[in-house]
Design a protein around this motif. Sequence first.
Motif, mmCIF file in Angstrom:
data_model
loop_
_atom_site.group_PDB
_atom_site.id
_atom_site.type_symbol
_atom_site.label_atom_id
_atom_site.label_comp_id
_atom_site.label_asym_id
_atom_site.label_seq_id
_atom_site.Cartn_x
_atom_site.Cartn_y
_atom_site.Cartn_z
ATOM 1 N N LYS A 264 0.845 -1.197 0.000
ATOM 2 C CA LYS A 264 0.000 0.000 0.000
ATOM 3 C C LYS A 264 0.885 1.253 0.000
ATOM 4 O O LYS A 264 0.635 2.212 -0.732
ATOM 5 N N ALA A 265 1.930 1.210 0.810
ATOM 6 C CA ALA A 265 2.849 2.361 0.880
ATOM 7 C C ALA A 265 3.538 2.593 -0.466
ATOM 8 O O ALA A 265 3.819 3.723 -0.846
ATOM 9 N N VAL A 266 3.803 1.498 -1.200
ATOM 10 C CA VAL A 266 4.404 1.646 -2.534
ATOM 11 C C VAL A 266 3.393 2.316 -3.462
ATOM 12 O O VAL A 266 3.702 3.291 -4.146
ATOM 13 N N LYS A 267 2.166 1.819 -3.428
ATOM 14 C CA LYS A 267 1.135 2.366 -4.320
ATOM 15 C C LYS A 267 0.887 3.838 -4.062
ATOM 16 O O LYS A 267 0.727 4.628 -4.981
ATOM 17 N N GLU A 268 0.863 4.214 -2.769
ATOM 18 C CA GLU A 268 0.508 5.596 -2.414
ATOM 19 C C GLU A 268 1.722 6.469 -2.156
ATOM 20 O O GLU A 268 1.590 7.587 -1.669
ATOM 21 N N ASP A 269 2.899 5.958 -2.454
ATOM 22 C CA ASP A 269 4.168 6.683 -2.267
ATOM 23 C C ASP A 269 4.316 7.228 -0.847
ATOM 24 O O ASP A 269 4.574 8.408 -0.629
ATOM 25 N N LEU A 270 4.167 6.339 0.141
ATOM 26 C CA LEU A 270 4.261 6.751 1.552
ATOM 27 C C LEU A 270 5.651 6.467 2.119
ATOM 28 O O LEU A 270 6.442 5.723 1.530
ATOM 29 N N ASP A 271 5.902 7.047 3.295
ATOM 30 C CA ASP A 271 7.128 6.735 4.031
ATOM 31 C C ASP A 271 7.039 5.309 4.568
ATOM 32 O O ASP A 271 5.948 4.786 4.796
ATOM 33 N N ALA A 601 8.606 -16.173 -14.301
ATOM 34 C CA ALA A 601 8.065 -15.390 -15.409
ATOM 35 C C ALA A 601 9.259 -14.974 -16.279
ATOM 36 O O ALA A 601 10.108 -14.200 -15.855
ATOM 37 N N ASN A 602 9.342 -15.547 -17.471
ATOM 38 C CA ASN A 602 10.445 -15.196 -18.373
ATOM 39 C C ASN A 602 10.143 -13.877 -19.061
ATOM 40 O O ASN A 602 9.024 -13.640 -19.501
ATOM 41 N N CYS A 603 11.165 -13.029 -19.134
ATOM 42 C CA CYS A 603 11.002 -11.736 -19.788
ATOM 43 C C CYS A 603 12.070 -11.618 -20.879
ATOM 44 O O CYS A 603 13.168 -12.158 -20.721
ATOM 45 N N PRO A 604 11.771 -10.870 -21.928
ATOM 46 C CA PRO A 604 12.780 -10.671 -22.967
ATOM 47 C C PRO A 604 13.937 -9.804 -22.459
ATOM 48 O O PRO A 604 13.794 -9.096 -21.459
ATOM 49 N N ALA A 605 15.062 -9.848 -23.152
ATOM 50 C CA ALA A 605 16.256 -9.117 -22.711
ATOM 51 C C ALA A 605 15.994 -7.616 -22.599
ATOM 52 O O ALA A 605 16.553 -6.940 -21.744
ATOM 53 N N ASP A 606 15.093 -7.089 -23.471
ATOM 54 C CA ASP A 606 14.875 -5.634 -23.448
ATOM 55 C C ASP A 606 13.729 -5.205 -22.530
ATOM 56 O O ASP A 606 13.261 -4.077 -22.584
ATOM 57 N N PHE A 607 13.278 -6.117 -21.673
ATOM 58 C CA PHE A 607 12.244 -5.786 -20.686
ATOM 59 C C PHE A 607 12.797 -4.694 -19.764
ATOM 60 O O PHE A 607 13.931 -4.785 -19.323
ATOM 61 N N THR A 608 11.989 -3.664 -19.476
ATOM 62 C CA THR A 608 12.540 -2.538 -18.701
ATOM 63 C C THR A 608 12.283 -2.704 -17.205
ATOM 64 O O THR A 608 11.462 -3.530 -16.782
ATOM 65 N N VAL A 609 12.967 -1.880 -16.423
ATOM 66 C CA VAL A 609 12.770 -1.875 -14.974
ATOM 67 C C VAL A 609 11.327 -1.491 -14.653
ATOM 68 O O VAL A 609 10.690 -2.093 -13.776
ATOM 69 N N GLU A 610 10.769 -0.526 -15.394
ATOM 70 C CA GLU A 610 9.386 -0.095 -15.153
ATOM 71 C C GLU A 610 8.411 -1.233 -15.435
ATOM 72 O O GLU A 610 7.462 -1.460 -14.682
ATOM 73 N N GLU A 611 8.669 -1.962 -16.512
ATOM 74 C CA GLU A 611 7.791 -3.105 -16.817
ATOM 75 C C GLU A 611 7.887 -4.164 -15.716
ATOM 76 O O GLU A 611 6.905 -4.835 -15.387
ATOM 77 N N TYR A 616 5.332 -7.076 -11.087
ATOM 78 C CA TYR A 616 5.267 -7.480 -9.682
ATOM 79 C C TYR A 616 3.974 -6.984 -9.040
ATOM 80 O O TYR A 616 3.347 -7.690 -8.257
ATOM 81 N N GLU A 617 3.596 -5.757 -9.366
ATOM 82 C CA GLU A 617 2.379 -5.200 -8.763
ATOM 83 C C GLU A 617 1.143 -5.927 -9.285
ATOM 84 O O GLU A 617 0.198 -6.194 -8.549
ATOM 85 N N MET A 618 1.208 -6.318 -10.555
ATOM 86 C CA MET A 618 0.106 -7.094 -11.132
ATOM 87 C C MET A 618 -0.010 -8.453 -10.431
ATOM 88 O O MET A 618 -1.108 -8.916 -10.116
#
Length: 646
Positions: A264-271, A601-611, A616-618
């Motif tokens: 929840k703190a991640v979602k709402e950008d809390l301390d 979960a396999n990801c392609p080499a060009d998968f980004t940090v944001e993806e 993970y959140e999904m």
Amino acid sequence: MSTMEPKQRLEGLSEKIFLDRYAWKDADSNNAKVGDVVLVLTKDDPKFPTKEVGEIVERTGRIVTVKTRSGELVKSDVEKLTLNIEKTPEEMWDRLATAMASVEKTPQLQQEWTGKFRSILDDWKLVPGGRIAAGAGASEELTLFNCYVVPSPKDSRGGIMQTLSEMTEIMARGGGVGINLSSLRPRRAIVRGVNGSSSGSVSWGGLFSYTTGLIEQGGSRRGALMLMINDWHPDVVDFITVKQTMGQVTNANLSVCVSNSFMKAVKEDLDWELVFPDTTDPDYDEIWDGDLDKWKADGRAVIPYRTVKARDVWKTIIESAWKSAEPGVVFMEYYNQMSNSWYFNPIICTNPCGEQGLPGWGVCNLSAVNLSKFYDEKNHDVDWSDLARTTRYSVRFLDNVIDKTPYHFPENEANQKKERRVGLGTMGLAELMIKLNIRYGSPESLEFLDKLYGFMAREAYLASAEIAGEKGSFQAFDTEKYLLSGFMKNITETYPEVGEAIREHGMRNVTVITQAPTGSTGTMVGTSTGIEPYFAFKYYRQSRLGYDEQFVPIAQQWLEANPGQELPEYFVTSMDLSAKDHIRAQAAIQRWVDSSISKTANCPADFTVEETAELYEMAFDLGCKGVTIYRDGSRDVQVLDTKKKE
Ligand code: CDP
């Protein structure tokens, strides 16, 4: 029973894995003779002894000459040999069926269940976990449990050595071990008495990891260790990044235990506060065991160490997982909300591959139904009635393991009799789906997974309730509380008959289902491992002449039947799927799994940090209990390589 020649039965399996790991039963090696297949010591190093499979070519007195598989001639005293008296799967199935039925009460029941167990072991329909296959009816020493979690170490030198010794004893007998390090005070915290400061929980993790590297399990594999830390621990960032410091932790898998409030703190950008109990509390040594909620509920003081942004910690986890596939994440608070042992035994850690959450002193034994054997060709459907029968007998098989296995620590036995935790899983899912022409990851496949795994969960629960009616429930069973777990609410909503059966008969096992990787056993029987899609259909095997092109059997068969054609789209590999497809499949199955799942979960080499963060959140939002990713090329050496080497 099978009418095929034993030799034929080994075709399509990895005979090497079968012989090296499982087909060993202690026999009197004094009688070794020319022609016997044996395990011989090829390197007598006390720390890392190496054994190889070979055949006796000469015997003079007590000295034999063994020709190993690699062609070497090794001389040995007969006493040092391990004699193979089991050369075919049939012999193994007979041994396992007899061993597991031996704990039934009467000779009549023993006979009945030997036959029933033998019928599901036949043709590798139920593939017992590696520990059961190697140990049952063969050794009085080796544990039949794959999975152990030891209590978090007491926060003192003596406590840490105690945990080290527990870990060592378990691993030496073949068990994988999980340790949650959160009970250890953070780096630089004051240590009274020696006038110094602590080197921190992570450095002690290094000790457990180093020792794991020294232990060989049951003569055939290295020890396996999982280290975890909770999201509130002040060392959490050191833990996440420790593998980037060369050499500190090399023999352990790492995972961070994440709470709902952290997400929840991640979602709402809390301390986010990093804290640790007040170590000057007069009862600290006595009662602190790593359970912060319990400590706080007792009204005891907690010292704030640092306030950080939850998103910064999360970003460190994500970037590290993106870079090096570690640490994994376990949504531990959610796990406990779903857990059937919520009211008496909190889950604190998982086993090394992550599929089995356990309390301190918890153990579990695993086996897998080989789904590739349940294709009904005539109706182009799953053979539901055979699957139901196999699932039901398998639960009894696993329940009997609890009474058959030797226990080294009385605490393990006491805990296991209190909860009788078992973990039936599957292998060969991808192969079954190809036979049914269902593309793994498609919307149709998610519906199929829901139906298939719901069906198996229902059968497994009904079986455990039925056994409870006959033999009694696990000691800590409490009908009302048990039925209140997140998992039980879900399953009884869809299958009310499960709730009714439990109310009527009780429940034999606190949990019944676990989806393990089946790494060696799945490969041995030649099907897709665990719930994973195939990694590739074509691969290259090194031979003396270079690299040979090979196809996995099901692709080979299709290509032979359809010459000149390309494999159809339902032959899908883990790299063809998007990372989200992997997570959706995991979530669909997790709904019907009371423990957890080993899945990458396999990801392609060009998968980004944001993806990666989004993925993970999904996974959390879809109700997965953990996530492990592997980005193509992100580790120096890839075990499996689909590209041809020049
Ligand atoms: O195929 P097998 O039954 O041998 O094992 P698996 O399904 O690949 O792994 C199941 C569990 O066995 C892991 O999560 C570990 O707890 C344990 N294991 C271990 O202790 N040592 C290994 N080298 C592999 C697995």
